[in-house]
Design an enzyme around this catalytic site. Sequence first.
Site, PDB file in Angstrom:
ATOM      1  CG  HIS A  55       0.134  -4.104  -9.387  1.00  0.00           C
ATOM      2  ND1 HIS A  55      -0.148  -3.202  -8.168  1.00  0.00           N
ATOM      3  CD2 HIS A  55      -0.549  -5.215  -8.839  1.00  0.00           C
ATOM      4  CE1 HIS A  55      -1.217  -3.916  -7.355  1.00  0.00           C
ATOM      5  NE2 HIS A  55      -1.209  -5.104  -7.948  1.00  0.00           N
ATOM      6  CG  ASN A 127      -2.316  -4.321  -3.021  1.00  0.00           C
ATOM      7  OD1 ASN A 127      -1.585  -3.836  -3.776  1.00  0.00           O
ATOM      8  ND2 ASN A 127      -3.329  -5.146  -2.730  1.00  0.00           N
ATOM      9  CE1 TYR A 337       0.912 -11.445  -7.618  1.00  0.00           C
ATOM     10  CE2 TYR A 337       2.467  -9.944  -7.563  1.00  0.00           C
ATOM     11  CZ  TYR A 337       1.235 -10.180  -7.534  1.00  0.00           C
ATOM     12  OH  TYR A 337       0.013  -9.412  -7.250  1.00  0.00           O
TER      13      TYR A 337
END
Length: 500
Positions: A55, A127, A337
Amino acid sequence: MTDRKTLTTTAGSPVPNNQDTWTAGPRGPALLQDYQLIEKLAHQNRERIPERVVHAKGWGAFGTLTITGDISRYTKAKALQPGAQTPMLARFSTVAGEMGAADAERDVRGFALKFYTEDGNWDLVGNNTPVFFVRDAYKFPDFIHTQKRHPKTNMRSPTAMWDFWSLSPESLHQVTILMSDRGLPVAPAFMNGYGSHTFSLWNDAGERYWVKFHFKTQQGHKHFTNEEADQVIARTRESYQEALFGGIEKGEFPRWTLQVQIMPEADAETTPYNPFDLTKVWPHADYPPIDVGVMELNRNAENYFAEIENAAFSPSNIVPGIGFSPDKMLQARVFSYADAHRHRLGTHYETIPVNQPRCPVHHYHRDGQMNVYGGIKTGNPDAYYEPNSVNGPFEDKSAQEPPLRISGDAARYDHREGNDDFSQPRALFNLFDDGQKARLFANIAAAMGGIPEEIAERQIALFDKVHPDYGAGVRKARAEFAGREPAISVTPATPQQAAE
C-alpha cells in the site's frame, strides 16, 4: 513587502544569505562553519522515509461519518450511535506498486479509515473487496513476495504470482474479483470499501455480535478496461490523485453509505462456512445489510507528506463497543500494522498530529524515538508507573470486552468442515453477464502471458472446479489473445454485483 517573514534555521536563527556558500575567499573551498548550508543539505538527505511495504502508493482526504440509522442495541460505541458525527481521514491505495507506480493499474485497492472518536481513534483498515487472497497470516509474507519484485531480475513476476495462486485454491474468490471489471476502478470515488474481516460489536449488557462493515459508493461503479487504463497511464501516473484531490477542490464531495451485516454470536457455530475466514463473504440473504450512516470526504490535506504519508492506520485501534474476532488474518494484522508504523515512523508514531486522538491521552510509555510529548501530565512527577498511589492514570473496567464464547480448540478451527473454496467464486461467476465473463477471461489470459504452461494449467484446473465455463473461457482467451491485452469496451456493473 515589509510584512514578509524572516527565513531562519530550524533553531530560529535568521539566515543572512540563502544563495551563496560561505567560502575562504572568492575561489576558496567551502567552510565547515557554514552550518546553515550543512543543515540544509542534511535535511534534504532525510526528507524521505521508508515507504510502506504494501500500500505504498496512496491518496487521501478528510471528512465526516454521520450516523443516520440505529444499531445501538448491538454496540455501545459512541461513534455508531444515532446522530453521531465523527471527523475522519480516509486513505486509498494500491497494494503492490511502489510510491512511483501508476494509479490506474489492475490491483486491489486499500480502503483505510481513521475515525477520531471521543473514546480514541477507531481505525477500519480494509480493501475495496470483501475478501482476500489468503485466510491465514502464515501465508501473507509469501503472498506479498509474489506481488513484489523478483530478487534476481528486480522485475514483477507473473510466474510467481500465478504459481502461488494455483497452489492456493482459497485465492479463487479474490482472483476472480481482481480480474473482473471491479479490478480496475476509474477513481477512488467509484469503488466500494469493506472492513473485509469479521469484527465484533458489544453492548452495555455484555452481549457480543459478529459484524461485517461495508461502505457502498454513492457515485456508482466505473471501471477501466486494460486498454483504457493503458491510455490513462500514458497521459498521467497520478489519475487517482487528480480525481480525488481535484474533485474535492471543486466541491464535488464523494460519499459512501455505511452498512453492517450482523450475526448473533452463537450463529458462528452453525454456519456452513467459517464466518471468520477472510476468503468468504456472508450471504446477504442470511444476514441482510443494514444502513447505518454516510461517510463524506470534503477536505484535502494541506500537506500530503504530513497528513497522508504520515498517516498510520492499524486494526489494533478499536474503541469500547467494537472488538475483534477469531479471524486469523485479523489477529495477525492487529500486531503487524502497528509494528510496521513503529518501524517506518518511529516508536511514538501516534504523536504525529494526523495520528493523534482528539480525546485526552494518558499512558506510561516512556522515552525512545520521537518522544515529543514529554510524558503524561498528572501534576505529579512521581506518577510514571502503574499502579501508583499518587493519582496517576488508572484502568477503566467499563472498557472491558465480554469474553468470547466460541467453543472448540485451535485444531478444530484449523480443520473446520465446510471449508469450500469453490462455491462462493461460483456464485460470483454466475452473476456475470456474457460481456463481463469475456472481459474476465481476457484479463486473466493477458495476466498469464509468458508463465510456464504447467502453472497456467494448474490454475485453469481450479477455474474448472469453480465452473466448467470459467476454465473453458480462459483457455479460449489464451489461445485467441496469446498475451495481447483485449480491446473490449466496459459496461456498468449489474445490479446484483452492485449489491455485493
